[in-house]
Design an enzyme around this catalytic site. Structure first.
Site, PDB file in Angstrom:
ATOM      1  N   LYS A  78       0.849  -1.192   0.000  1.00  0.00           N
ATOM      2  CA  LYS A  78       0.000   0.000   0.000  1.00  0.00           C
ATOM      3  C   LYS A  78       0.883   1.240   0.000  1.00  0.00           C
ATOM      4  O   LYS A  78       1.913   1.283   0.695  1.00  0.00           O
ATOM      5  CB  LYS A  78      -0.894  -0.038   1.250  1.00  0.00           C
ATOM      6  CG  LYS A  78      -1.955   1.035   1.353  1.00  0.00           C
ATOM      7  CD  LYS A  78      -2.812   0.770   2.585  1.00  0.00           C
ATOM      8  CE  LYS A  78      -3.887   1.811   2.792  1.00  0.00           C
ATOM      9  NZ  LYS A  78      -4.731   1.506   3.977  1.00  0.00           N
ATOM     10  N   SER A 152      -9.392   1.414   3.290  1.00  0.00           N
ATOM     11  CA  SER A 152      -8.621   2.231   2.381  1.00  0.00           C
ATOM     12  C   SER A 152      -7.612   1.443   1.557  1.00  0.00           C
ATOM     13  O   SER A 152      -7.057   1.953   0.578  1.00  0.00           O
ATOM     14  CB  SER A 152      -7.881   3.311   3.178  1.00  0.00           C
ATOM     15  OG  SER A 152      -6.974   2.731   4.110  1.00  0.00           O
ATOM     16  N   SER A 176      -9.570  -1.038   7.392  1.00  0.00           N
ATOM     17  CA  SER A 176      -9.028  -0.954   6.032  1.00  0.00           C
ATOM     18  C   SER A 176      -8.355  -2.232   5.561  1.00  0.00           C
ATOM     19  O   SER A 176      -8.116  -2.404   4.364  1.00  0.00           O
ATOM     20  CB  SER A 176      -8.033   0.203   5.940  1.00  0.00           C
ATOM     21  OG  SER A 176      -8.683   1.433   6.141  1.00  0.00           O
TER      22      SER A 176
END
Length: 598
Positions: A78, A152, A176
């Site tokens: 990420k 996210s 997330s």
């Protein structure tokens, strides 16, 4: 060359087993097959950057293969996690910088042989559970592009679900690392805070962040977390494992479930949840509804109270440049400015009170099971209600890090419209391994295809790495299940592993002195195989267990029929001259049964 998309860790390992020198050709072809226009990626490495990782990797592997369990496995990170020499943006172009060093967890994974191939899209500053709040575009669901991917960690979930990597790293503050797993039919391991170091990770809420792991199987997710985790003395919130928690969840667990779950009128999500409950019961679980009020109250604190000010701290001077931030993210993060220090302390006191209520509610159970998300929405619907629908997604996730809990998101029965609808197991801190043991059984029971790859669930039995936090002990008599001294194991949170036999080189005796009959085991080449139970005892409780063992018994090393060596009960030979030999019965229970028949 055949496609390597959708490979599990075992498949990647098999790929290199006969000829590890193929790594360059295999990974170059793999990288070339990934569409460059895919907005789940913010940055894909070049062939030259790939080769720069492979050359030193191969040399180290050829020197010591056993030290590199992830050799040649491609993974994604990420883009709020640093990778040396690559840009980190947190999906905010104005913030972008080039990382000077790998995040601690990334360095651990690379040292184990994994190959980082790209940085993935996310809700800006990891603020959102939707996957739509990014200037790089909304990441769509891997099963139906009309729907959200969840966030996210949207990009990390998407590339993993499609099999473009062997595993991926996300982060998880409010869910997330779980919501995107639920929306894309993959495993999302949200570790205990502090197990995976946050050094080199741009914080969202530093007190409540953790790196997370996405994988196609529970076996892979836990293996990756084990490699990536570990105490980091240079990270202030890193924690040492207490070594006092159970190693597994028993075969017939008792799970708490919300007494009146909320699905926001999503009948298909509710039906999928009811189907999951039936599967849990079919697998032997006992389900007990509990009052979900304290969980709900704590979940609301994360965004609708002073805790949001942690995000304000994390974003820092970017708040002075609102035109360069996603408008929804700016609205949320800037709201932290209105809270005072007094309100922040009051919020912490409330968090502690609600956390204690949650601890007490969960104490009688092996875990809490919840829907990963109560509903899902389309990309178009998210534009209409970006905050309200995002909040719905966090119903069963927002409280977890505030209460210092571990969690494991698992694929579950699909909705009638073909979209995934997962479940999540939640337990106290450091119960990560215990949750994973159930997750292995759950995936085998459902047998769902892996992610969005269409590939079948592996047929071979899955297993977790050997635990360094537990001692495996063979018990042969009064400590067996149902016997008088078994409580000395269960009260120390020891868990039953299996019934098996020793090697055929032991003699068994009954020590008849004292109020409780006890066995004596003696190694002898003229002996026989003796039935034993294996129990995993938390390492921190092992010493006190041994201290209760009376002479002439003690703990030594036993050899099992399959060649394994474990700790186990032995007896001083001198004490056996007056004991009754019962080797012919092959085990303590059979001897006791013979006594009852006389």
């Amino acid at each position: 060359m055949a496609s390597t998309f959708g490979f599990t860790l075992k498949a990647w390992q098999a790929c290199y087993h006969d000829n590890p020198r193929q790594i360059s050709d295999i990974l170059r072809a793999h990288l070339a097959d990934i569409p460059a226009e895919d907005n789940a990626w913010i940055y894909l490495i070049s062939p030259e950057q790939l080769q720069a990782q492979i050359e030193p990797l191969l040399a180290r592997y050829l020197d010591n293969p056993s030290a590199m369990p992830l050799f040649g496995v491609p993974f994604a990170v990420k883009d709020n996690v640093d990778v040396a020499g690559l840009p980190t943006s947190a999906a905010c172009p104005a913030l972008t910088y080039t990382a000077e060093a790998d995040a601690f967890a990334v360095a651990q994974l690379k040292a184990a042989g994994a190959v980082m191939i790209g940085k993935t899209n996310l809700d800006q500053f990891a603020t959102g559970l939707v996957g739509t709040r990014s200037p790089y575009g909304a990441v769509s669901n891997t099963f139906d592009p009309r729907y959200v991917s969840g966030g996210s960690s949207s990009g990390s979930a998407s590339v993993l679900a499609r099999g473009l990597v062997g595993f991926s790293l996300g982060t998880d503050t409010a869910g997330s690392g779980r919501v995107p797993a639920g929306f894309n039919n993959i495993v999302g391991l949200k570790p205990t805070k502090g197990w995976l170091s946050a050094r080199g990770v741009l914080p969202a809420c530093r007190l409540n962040d953790t790196l997370s792991v996405f994988a196609l199987t529970v076996e892979d997710a836990f293996a990756v977390a084990t490699v990536a985790g570990g105490y980091d003395e240079d990270e202030a919130y890193s924690r040492r494992h207490p070594k006092n928690v159970p190693a597994s969840i028993k075969a017939q667990p008792t799970f708490a479930v919300p007494a009146a779950p909320e699905f926001f009128d999503d009948k298909q999500a509710e039906a999928a949840w009811l189907a999951a409950l039936e599967q849990l019961k079919a697998g032997g679980a006992v389900l007990q509804p509990i009052d979900f009020t304290p969980f709900q109250q704590l979940a609301e604190q994360l965004y609708y109270g002073p805790w949001v000010a942690e995000r304000t701290v994390a974003v820092g001077e970017m708040l002075n440049r609102p035109q360069e931030m996603d408008p929804v993210v700016y609205e949320i993060v800037s709201s932290g400015l209105k809270y005072s220090a007094v309100e922040a302390y009051q919020a912490e006191y409330l968090r502690a009170e609600l956390t204690r209520q949650i601890e007490q509610a969960l104490a009688p159970f092996d875990a809490l099971v919840v829907p990963t998300s109560p509903t899902i929405h389309t990309l178009e619907e998210m534009q209409q209600e970006p905050v309200r629908y995002n909040s719905q997604f966090g119903t069963y996730t927002n409280f977890t890090n505030l209460a210092d809990l571990s969690a494991l998101a698992l694929p579950g029965p699909f909705r009638a419209d073909g979209l995934p609808a997962g479940i999540t197991l939640i337990a106290p801190a450091w119960h990560d391994r215990a949750l994973a043991t159930f997750g292995l059984r759950w995936q085998a029971q459902l047998g769902l295809p892996l992610g969005a790859t269409g590939k079948p669930c592996p047929a071979q039995p899955a297993a977790l790495p050997v635990s360094a936090d537990h001692v495996r002990v063979a018990v042969v008599g009064a400590h067996l299940t149902g016997m008088p001294l078994n409580f000395q194991l269960t009260t120390r949170r020891a868990t039953l592993v299996e019934e098996t036999q020793t090697a055929s080189s032991y003699r068994l005796f009954a020590l008849l002195d004292g109020p409780i009959k006890k066995p004596g085991l003696l190694r002898d080449a003229q002996g026989a195989a003796i039935t034993v139970e294996l129990w995993d005892i938390p390492l921190a409780r092992f010493g006190e267990f041994v201290a209760e063992i009376p002479a002439p018994l003690g703990i030594g090393s036993l050899t099992l029929a399959d060649g394994r060596s474990v700790k186990g009960f032995i007896c001083e030979p001198a004490a056996l001259s007056q004991a009754l030999e019962i080797t012919e019965f092959g085990g303590w229970r059979r001897w006791l049964a013979s006594q009852e028949n006389h």
